[in-house]
Design a protein around this motif. Structure first.
Motif: not given
Length: 240
Positions: A175-195
């Motif tokens: 696990t990692l904390t999501v820093p201020y100003g970072v959209d976690a969903q953008d990070v996750l979707s950029s890594e690819g994979g099946s939703h």
């Protein structure tokens, strides 16, 4: 790293493309980092030597953190020049590095856990905590003390733990904390994979080199659960 012929098991050197004992072509499970030239395992999304992504990269505005479209010179949200190196923020400089830190540790620790086979009796499901996030995992898994890792850098905290059962099946949770100003969903979707919806959350599922990963967001954390047996997901629940 020692290499062996997959056909006859003979030991081969890195400069040998064919087995000296049986003549079979040596199939290597590595690629070369285009940034630093290091040899890294196939399927890894980031170089373990320099942290450079092995696939396509996603750019973010250095001023406000918005995900940028291809070819944007100025952010349409705040007007910041996207190539302004004097104003580079944490988001642009380190967002990929943070995800790389978790993914690299996932692969390295899970591979080490494959060799660790303990003997534990049948047990009820157990509640485990990684960072501030709680999970329910099968009771026959024993924690590997060497897998426990805590790190504070890049304005974020990462936590990691791994477990193994008597069959050699492994569970790794990072696990990692999501820093201020970072959209976690953008990070996750950029890594690819099946939703997919798994372990009680919506996220992204990938398969790499015999390991199965599920990444999702909960309570200000990006979580990555990796298992060696995909059926193990059925017995894991994230409580948040």
């Amino acid at each position: 790293m020692e290499e062996y012929c997959k056909n006859c098991g003979a030991k081969v050197t890195p400069d040998e493309d064919f087995c000296p004992d049986c003549g079979s072509k040596i199939e290597r499970n590595t690629i070369t980092c285009e940034n630093c030239g290091a040899s890294i395992k196939k399927g890894m999304k980031f170089c373990t030597a320099c942290g450079n992504p092995t696939g396509k990269s996603v750019n973010f505005c250095p001023g406000c953190g918005r995900k940028l479209d291809q070819g944007e010179d100025y952010c349409s949200e705040c007007g910041t020049h996207t190539n302004d190196t004097k104003n580079e923020s944490f988001i642009k400089k380190n967002q990929k590095v943070i995800v790389a830190a978790v993914m690299v540790v996932v692969i390295l620790i899970v591979v080490s856990l494959v060799a660790m086979i303990g003997t534990t009796p049948e047990a009820e499901p157990q509640n485990v905590e990684v960072g501030s996030t709680n999970f329910i995992i099968p009771g026959d898994y024993q924690i590997d003390p060497s897998s426990i890792d805590v790190d504070y850098k890049y304005q974020s905290a990462t936590f990691a733990k791994g477990w193994v059962n008597s069959n050699g099946d492994t569970i790794y949770i990072g696990t990692l904390t999501v820093p201020y100003g970072v959209d976690a969903q953008d990070v996750l979707s950029s890594e690819g994979g099946s939703h997919k919806s798994m372990i009680g959350y919506d996220g992204y599922y990938t398969e790499e080199d015999g390991f199965y990963n599920f990444a999702f967001e909960t309570g200000g954390y990006i979580c990555v659960v990796t298992v060696s047996n995909p059926q193990t997901f059925d017995n894991i629940t994230c409580l948040g």
